[in-house]
Design a protein around this motif. Structure first.
Motif, PDB file in Angstrom:
ATOM      1  N   SER A 264      13.018   0.345   5.575  1.00  0.00           N
ATOM      2  CA  SER A 264      12.644  -0.714   6.503  1.00  0.00           C
ATOM      3  C   SER A 264      13.812  -1.099   7.412  1.00  0.00           C
ATOM      4  CB  SER A 264      12.171  -1.947   5.740  1.00  0.00           C
ATOM      5  OG  SER A 264      11.816  -2.951   6.673  1.00  0.00           O
ATOM      6  N   PRO A 265      13.579  -1.118   8.722  1.00  0.00           N
ATOM      7  CA  PRO A 265      14.633  -1.548   9.644  1.00  0.00           C
ATOM      8  C   PRO A 265      14.705  -3.073   9.780  1.00  0.00           C
ATOM      9  CG  PRO A 265      12.752  -0.715  10.871  1.00  0.00           C
ATOM     10  CD  PRO A 265      12.422  -0.557   9.418  1.00  0.00           C
ATOM     11  N   VAL A 266      13.815  -3.788   9.084  1.00  0.00           N
ATOM     12  CA  VAL A 266      13.762  -5.251   9.166  1.00  0.00           C
ATOM     13  C   VAL A 266      13.523  -5.847   7.780  1.00  0.00           C
ATOM     14  CG1 VAL A 266      12.887  -5.272  11.541  1.00  0.00           C
ATOM     15  CG2 VAL A 266      11.277  -5.262   9.621  1.00  0.00           C
ATOM     16  N   SER A 267      13.754  -7.154   7.670  1.00  0.00           N
ATOM     17  CA  SER A 267      13.415  -7.898   6.460  1.00  0.00           C
ATOM     18  C   SER A 267      12.217  -8.784   6.754  1.00  0.00           C
ATOM     19  CB  SER A 267      14.591  -8.784   6.025  1.00  0.00           C
ATOM     20  OG  SER A 267      15.698  -7.992   5.682  1.00  0.00           O
ATOM     21  N   GLY A 268      11.429  -9.062   5.733  1.00  0.00           N
ATOM     22  CA  GLY A 268      10.297  -9.968   5.905  1.00  0.00           C
ATOM     23  C   GLY A 268       9.212  -9.702   4.888  1.00  0.00           C
ATOM     24  N   LYS A 269       8.093 -10.397   5.066  1.00  0.00           N
ATOM     25  CA  LYS A 269       6.930 -10.246   4.196  1.00  0.00           C
ATOM     26  C   LYS A 269       5.894  -9.402   4.926  1.00  0.00           C
ATOM     27  CE  LYS A 269       3.542 -13.047   1.734  1.00  0.00           C
ATOM     28  NZ  LYS A 269       3.135 -14.440   1.459  1.00  0.00           N
ATOM     29  N   ILE A 270       5.386  -8.362   4.268  1.00  0.00           N
ATOM     30  CA  ILE A 270       4.394  -7.478   4.883  1.00  0.00           C
ATOM     31  C   ILE A 270       3.083  -8.240   5.038  1.00  0.00           C
ATOM     32  CG2 ILE A 270       3.144  -5.307   4.651  1.00  0.00           C
ATOM     33  CD1 ILE A 270       5.848  -4.301   4.307  1.00  0.00           C
ATOM     34  N   VAL A 271       2.651  -8.394   6.292  1.00  0.00           N
ATOM     35  CA  VAL A 271       1.417  -9.142   6.559  1.00  0.00           C
ATOM     36  C   VAL A 271       0.293  -8.244   7.061  1.00  0.00           C
ATOM     37  CG1 VAL A 271       2.569 -11.358   6.925  1.00  0.00           C
ATOM     38  CG2 VAL A 271       2.263  -9.796   8.859  1.00  0.00           C
ATOM     39  N   LYS A 272       0.610  -6.990   7.401  1.00  0.00           N
ATOM     40  CA  LYS A 272      -0.405  -6.053   7.873  1.00  0.00           C
ATOM     41  C   LYS A 272       0.101  -4.638   7.667  1.00  0.00           C
ATOM     42  CE  LYS A 272      -3.318  -5.279  11.939  1.00  0.00           C
ATOM     43  NZ  LYS A 272      -3.585  -5.704  13.310  1.00  0.00           N
ATOM     44  N   VAL A 273      -0.792  -3.745   7.202  1.00  0.00           N
ATOM     45  CA  VAL A 273      -0.442  -2.328   7.097  1.00  0.00           C
ATOM     46  C   VAL A 273      -1.459  -1.524   7.890  1.00  0.00           C
ATOM     47  CG1 VAL A 273       0.755  -2.480   4.873  1.00  0.00           C
ATOM     48  CG2 VAL A 273      -1.693  -2.018   4.928  1.00  0.00           C
ATOM     49  N   ASN A 274      -1.047  -0.370   8.356  1.00  0.00           N
ATOM     50  CA  ASN A 274      -1.930   0.493   9.133  1.00  0.00           C
ATOM     51  C   ASN A 274      -2.759   1.342   8.156  1.00  0.00           C
ATOM     52  OD1 ASN A 274      -3.186   2.152  10.952  1.00  0.00           O
ATOM     53  ND2 ASN A 274      -1.330   2.812  11.991  1.00  0.00           N
ATOM     54  N   ASP A 275      -3.869   0.758   7.676  1.00  0.00           N
ATOM     55  CA  ASP A 275      -4.728   1.413   6.684  1.00  0.00           C
ATOM     56  C   ASP A 275      -5.294   2.743   7.170  1.00  0.00           C
ATOM     57  OD1 ASP A 275      -4.454  -0.557   4.736  1.00  0.00           O
ATOM     58  OD2 ASP A 275      -6.086  -1.751   5.579  1.00  0.00           O
ATOM     59  N   LYS A 276      -5.381   2.918   8.482  1.00  0.00           N
ATOM     60  CA  LYS A 276      -5.921   4.172   9.019  1.00  0.00           C
ATOM     61  C   LYS A 276      -5.091   5.373   8.586  1.00  0.00           C
ATOM     62  CE  LYS A 276      -7.837   2.095  13.193  1.00  0.00           C
ATOM     63  NZ  LYS A 276      -7.671   1.997  14.643  1.00  0.00           N
ATOM     64  N   LEU A 277      -3.805   5.145   8.281  1.00  0.00           N
ATOM     65  CA  LEU A 277      -2.924   6.243   7.901  1.00  0.00           C
ATOM     66  C   LEU A 277      -3.282   6.837   6.542  1.00  0.00           C
ATOM     67  CD1 LEU A 277       0.546   4.881   9.042  1.00  0.00           C
ATOM     68  CD2 LEU A 277      -0.958   6.477  10.235  1.00  0.00           C
ATOM     69  N   ASN A 278      -3.954   6.054   5.688  1.00  0.00           N
ATOM     70  CA  ASN A 278      -4.327   6.569   4.369  1.00  0.00           C
ATOM     71  C   ASN A 278      -5.221   7.798   4.486  1.00  0.00           C
ATOM     72  OD1 ASN A 278      -2.896   4.539   3.027  1.00  0.00           O
ATOM     73  ND2 ASN A 278      -4.617   3.145   3.105  1.00  0.00           N
ATOM     74  N   ASP A 279      -6.181   7.754   5.383  1.00  0.00           N
ATOM     75  CA  ASP A 279      -7.107   8.874   5.574  1.00  0.00           C
ATOM     76  C   ASP A 279      -6.701   9.785   6.722  1.00  0.00           C
ATOM     77  OD1 ASP A 279      -8.803   8.070   3.485  1.00  0.00           O
ATOM     78  OD2 ASP A 279      -9.826   6.655   4.803  1.00  0.00           O
ATOM     79  N   ASN A 280      -5.867   9.273   7.634  1.00  0.00           N
ATOM     80  CA  ASN A 280      -5.489  10.033   8.832  1.00  0.00           C
ATOM     81  C   ASN A 280      -3.979   9.954   9.085  1.00  0.00           C
ATOM     82  OD1 ASN A 280      -8.275  10.705   9.808  1.00  0.00           O
ATOM     83  ND2 ASN A 280      -8.405   8.479   9.867  1.00  0.00           N
ATOM     84  N   PRO A 281      -3.150  10.521   8.183  1.00  0.00           N
ATOM     85  CA  PRO A 281      -1.696  10.437   8.397  1.00  0.00           C
ATOM     86  C   PRO A 281      -1.248  11.110   9.686  1.00  0.00           C
ATOM     87  CG  PRO A 281      -2.210  11.973   6.623  1.00  0.00           C
ATOM     88  CD  PRO A 281      -3.489  11.274   6.980  1.00  0.00           C
TER      89      PRO A 281
ATOM     90  N   PHE B 172       3.581  -0.744   9.462  1.00  0.00           N
ATOM     91  CA  PHE B 172       3.275  -2.093   8.951  1.00  0.00           C
ATOM     92  C   PHE B 172       3.864  -3.149   9.861  1.00  0.00           C
ATOM     93  CE2 PHE B 172       7.172  -0.664   6.801  1.00  0.00           C
ATOM     94  CZ  PHE B 172       8.027  -1.731   7.041  1.00  0.00           C
ATOM     95  N   GLU B 173       3.475  -4.408   9.593  1.00  0.00           N
ATOM     96  CA  GLU B 173       4.030  -5.554  10.311  1.00  0.00           C
ATOM     97  C   GLU B 173       4.560  -6.546   9.284  1.00  0.00           C
ATOM     98  OE1 GLU B 173       1.129  -7.321  12.916  1.00  0.00           O
ATOM     99  OE2 GLU B 173       0.805  -5.453  14.002  1.00  0.00           O
ATOM    100  N   VAL B 174       5.662  -7.190   9.635  1.00  0.00           N
ATOM    101  CA  VAL B 174       6.218  -8.270   8.808  1.00  0.00           C
ATOM    102  C   VAL B 174       6.154  -9.566   9.602  1.00  0.00           C
ATOM    103  CG1 VAL B 174       7.761  -6.744   7.508  1.00  0.00           C
ATOM    104  CG2 VAL B 174       8.609  -7.883   9.559  1.00  0.00           C
ATOM    105  N   ASN B 175       6.181 -10.684   8.861  1.00  0.00           N
ATOM    106  CA  ASN B 175       6.195 -11.967   9.541  1.00  0.00           C
ATOM    107  C   ASN B 175       7.571 -12.220  10.135  1.00  0.00           C
ATOM    108  OD1 ASN B 175       7.596 -12.414   7.173  1.00  0.00           O
ATOM    109  ND2 ASN B 175       6.410 -14.162   6.538  1.00  0.00           N
ATOM    110  N   ASN B 176       7.607 -12.988  11.232  1.00  0.00           N
ATOM    111  CA  ASN B 176       8.891 -13.290  11.887  1.00  0.00           C
ATOM    112  C   ASN B 176       9.534 -14.517  11.266  1.00  0.00           C
ATOM    113  OD1 ASN B 176       8.541 -11.156  13.602  1.00  0.00           O
ATOM    114  ND2 ASN B 176       7.773 -12.368  15.291  1.00  0.00           N
TER     115      ASN B 176
END
Length: 98
Positions: free
Chosen positions: A64-81, A94-98
């Protein structure tokens, strides 16, 4: 592989920061076959492993290039990497909170 920090882009928005894979990383890794993503609500610190990318030419820890709490992941990658081989806009993890 070169400096891994060049492999991830960071897009800081108003409420969240999105992390993705750069074009340089796409070229260095080749076709992505599998992605392991972090869990929602996981606290991460900059430099921590937050998953893994398995590609044609290498297996890379998703540091991770940042610190934070994961608030969203790109679920599409599970079936379509292979989305990680598309435009940088689609190649996010993914996205982390600011």
């Amino acid at each position: 592989m070169s400096d891994k920090e060049e492999y991830f882009w960071v897009n800081k928005g108003k409420d969240t920061t999105r992390i993705g894979l750069t074009k340089e990383a796409q070229e260095a890794l080749g076709d992505v076959k599998y992605v392991e993503l972090p869990g929602l609500n996981t606290e991460i610190k900059k430099g921590d492993s937050s998953g893994e990318i398995e590609a044609q030419k290498a297996v890379v820890e998703l540091e991770s290039p940042v610190s934070g709490k994961i608030v969203k992941v790109n679920d599409k990658l599970n079936d379509n990497p292979e989305l990680l081989n598309g435009t940088e806009n689609d190649a996010w993890f993914f996205e982390v909170n600011n």
